[in-house]
Design a protein around this motif. Sequence first.
Motif, PDB file in Angstrom:
ATOM      1  N   VAL A   1      -7.511  13.441   5.936  1.00 26.95           N
ATOM      2  CA  VAL A   1      -7.734  13.013   4.321  1.00 26.95           C
ATOM      3  C   VAL A   1      -6.932  11.892   4.350  1.00 26.95           C
ATOM      4  CG1 VAL A   1      -7.490  13.682   2.105  1.00 26.95           C
ATOM      5  CG2 VAL A   1      -8.199  15.455   3.756  1.00 26.95           C
ATOM      6  N   VAL A   2      -7.444  10.801   3.684  1.00 29.99           N
ATOM      7  CA  VAL A   2      -6.747   9.696   3.307  1.00 29.99           C
ATOM      8  C   VAL A   2      -6.860   9.421   1.851  1.00 29.99           C
ATOM      9  CG1 VAL A   2      -6.572   6.955   3.370  1.00 29.99           C
ATOM     10  CG2 VAL A   2      -7.346   8.368   5.474  1.00 29.99           C
ATOM     11  N   THR A   3      -5.772   9.476   1.133  1.00 37.32           N
ATOM     12  CA  THR A   3      -5.674   9.308  -0.283  1.00 37.32           C
ATOM     13  C   THR A   3      -5.948   7.947  -0.799  1.00 37.32           C
ATOM     14  OG1 THR A   3      -3.402   9.302  -0.423  1.00 37.32           O
ATOM     15  CG2 THR A   3      -4.527  11.276  -0.831  1.00 37.32           C
ATOM     16  N   VAL A   4      -6.888   7.665  -1.732  1.00 38.59           N
ATOM     17  CA  VAL A   4      -7.153   6.104  -2.063  1.00 38.59           C
ATOM     18  C   VAL A   4      -7.310   5.939  -3.769  1.00 38.59           C
ATOM     19  CG1 VAL A   4      -8.780   4.199  -1.856  1.00 38.59           C
ATOM     20  CG2 VAL A   4      -8.499   5.884  -0.001  1.00 38.59           C
ATOM     21  N   GLY A   5      -6.859   5.069  -4.255  1.00 35.02           N
ATOM     22  CA  GLY A   5      -6.636   4.821  -5.462  1.00 35.02           C
ATOM     23  C   GLY A   5      -6.782   3.125  -6.003  1.00 35.02           C
ATOM     24  N   MET A   6      -7.307   2.800  -7.202  1.00 33.57           N
ATOM     25  CA  MET A   6      -7.064   1.270  -7.325  1.00 33.57           C
ATOM     26  C   MET A   6      -5.762   0.867  -7.774  1.00 33.57           C
ATOM     27  SD  MET A   6     -10.520   0.436  -9.470  1.00 33.57           S
ATOM     28  CE  MET A   6     -10.145   1.426 -11.082  1.00 33.57           C
ATOM     29  N   TRP A   7      -4.658   1.578  -7.867  1.00 27.59           N
ATOM     30  CA  TRP A   7      -3.445   1.305  -8.430  1.00 27.59           C
ATOM     31  C   TRP A   7      -2.297   1.840  -7.366  1.00 27.59           C
ATOM     32  CZ3 TRP A   7      -5.147  -1.981 -11.780  1.00 27.59           C
ATOM     33  CH2 TRP A   7      -6.083  -1.643 -12.649  1.00 27.59           C
ATOM     34  N   PRO A   8      -1.363   1.222  -7.043  1.00 25.84           N
ATOM     35  CA  PRO A   8      -0.259   1.352  -6.306  1.00 25.84           C
ATOM     36  C   PRO A   8       0.463   2.855  -6.474  1.00 25.84           C
ATOM     37  CG  PRO A   8       0.293  -0.705  -7.168  1.00 25.84           C
ATOM     38  CD  PRO A   8      -0.859  -0.176  -7.458  1.00 25.84           C
ATOM     39  N   GLN A   9       0.505   2.993  -7.971  1.00 26.52           N
ATOM     40  CA  GLN A   9       1.123   4.174  -8.524  1.00 26.52           C
ATOM     41  C   GLN A   9       0.081   4.854  -9.442  1.00 26.52           C
ATOM     42  OE1 GLN A   9       4.160   5.056  -7.355  1.00 26.52           O
ATOM     43  NE2 GLN A   9       4.385   7.114  -8.613  1.00 26.52           N
ATOM     44  N   LEU A  10      -0.266   5.999  -9.413  1.00 25.44           N
ATOM     45  CA  LEU A  10      -1.173   6.830 -10.228  1.00 25.44           C
ATOM     46  C   LEU A  10      -0.492   7.718 -10.855  1.00 25.44           C
ATOM     47  CD1 LEU A  10      -4.047   7.313  -7.678  1.00 25.44           C
ATOM     48  CD2 LEU A  10      -4.055   5.571  -9.517  1.00 25.44           C
ATOM     49  N   GLN A  11      -0.968   8.126 -12.248  1.00 21.90           N
ATOM     50  CA  GLN A  11      -0.311   9.140 -12.993  1.00 21.90           C
ATOM     51  C   GLN A  11      -1.271  10.381 -13.191  1.00 21.90           C
ATOM     52  OE1 GLN A  11       2.477   8.495 -14.206  1.00 21.90           O
ATOM     53  NE2 GLN A  11       2.916  10.315 -15.262  1.00 21.90           N
TER      54      GLN A  11
ATOM     55  N   MET B   1      -3.572   4.574   0.514  1.00 21.46           N
ATOM     56  CA  MET B   1      -4.310   3.191   0.594  1.00 21.46           C
ATOM     57  C   MET B   1      -4.880   2.687  -0.839  1.00 21.46           C
ATOM     58  SD  MET B   1      -6.274   3.322   4.344  1.00 21.46           S
ATOM     59  CE  MET B   1      -6.130   1.438   4.456  1.00 21.46           C
ATOM     60  N   LEU B   2      -4.802   1.506  -1.045  1.00 22.46           N
ATOM     61  CA  LEU B   2      -5.518   0.869  -2.192  1.00 22.46           C
ATOM     62  C   LEU B   2      -7.115   0.595  -1.627  1.00 22.46           C
ATOM     63  CD1 LEU B   2      -3.168  -1.584  -3.601  1.00 22.46           C
ATOM     64  CD2 LEU B   2      -3.440   0.630  -4.267  1.00 22.46           C
ATOM     65  N   LEU B   3      -8.018   0.909  -2.610  1.00 20.20           N
ATOM     66  CA  LEU B   3      -9.391   0.924  -2.490  1.00 20.20           C
ATOM     67  C   LEU B   3      -9.863  -0.634  -2.133  1.00 20.20           C
ATOM     68  CD1 LEU B   3     -12.243   2.178  -2.811  1.00 20.20           C
ATOM     69  CD2 LEU B   3     -12.000   1.623  -5.299  1.00 20.20           C
ATOM     70  N   GLU B   4      -8.966  -1.580  -2.454  1.00 19.61           N
ATOM     71  CA  GLU B   4      -9.387  -3.022  -1.991  1.00 19.61           C
ATOM     72  C   GLU B   4      -9.041  -2.964  -0.483  1.00 19.61           C
ATOM     73  OE1 GLU B   4      -5.465  -5.297  -3.416  1.00 19.61           O
ATOM     74  OE2 GLU B   4      -7.116  -4.865  -4.914  1.00 19.61           O
ATOM     75  N   ASP B   5      -8.248  -2.278   0.012  1.00 17.46           N
ATOM     76  CA  ASP B   5      -7.899  -2.599   1.359  1.00 17.46           C
ATOM     77  C   ASP B   5      -8.296  -1.688   2.471  1.00 17.46           C
ATOM     78  OD1 ASP B   5      -5.930  -4.186   0.573  1.00 17.46           O
ATOM     79  OD2 ASP B   5      -4.497  -2.758   0.322  1.00 17.46           O
ATOM     80  N   ILE B   6      -9.649  -0.702   2.090  1.00 19.00           N
ATOM     81  CA  ILE B   6     -10.241  -0.084   3.092  1.00 19.00           C
ATOM     82  C   ILE B   6     -11.713  -0.579   3.467  1.00 19.00           C
ATOM     83  CG2 ILE B   6      -8.849   2.086   2.372  1.00 19.00           C
ATOM     84  CD1 ILE B   6     -11.589   2.872   0.679  1.00 19.00           C
TER      85      ILE B   6
END
Length: 194
Positions: free
Chosen positions: A37-47, A58-63
């Motif tokens: 599993v790889v956790t991915v979001g649009m932001w470096p920190q998520l709430q 990873m950031l979405l833009e980098d995958i």
Amino acid sequence: MKKTLLLLANGFEAVEASVFTDVLGWNKWEGDGSTEVVTVGMWPQLQCTWNFSVTPEMLLEDIDLDDFDALAIPGGFEEAGFYKDAFSEKFQQVIQYFNDRKKPIAAICVASLMIAHSGVLKNRRATTYNHPTSKRLKQLEQYDVEVVNERIVVDDNIITSSNPGTGFDVAFKLLETLTSSDNTNRVKELMGFE
């Protein structure tokens, strides 16, 4: 190795994400060893919904989406800003990409609204948060979805569910899709579910 992209929107529910990391993680170490599993979001920190902060791997833009075999999506709360990321064009494109390639998509609770918003649930069966006080089933219906008021609904490559309590069941269903019934039953037994 079968890689699952765990797509995290700001405002997601941590417990709904953790079932995927735990079930697929148990499989990696104690099952047939075939999942990651790889956790991915649009932001470096998520709430998270309840003030829990998470740093995605990873950031979405980098995958590269071609690197992944399945998509898992936890739901979240409107009050925590969940739908801002969930309904974003970037997230919608990810969902469409996986659906176009018939790769498994597993969604818990209101994450099905995110999938419906992308258009891929049109004229297909699905469910979402179904508490009697909620209007989420009606919201799902507005996307021309055949709403089924059941705990878990599977339509071809898409798994949707009705509430946070279905989380482990959805994660096990995804594991079964990626591996086998026998392997999934072994992981369930090792985790104390059988």
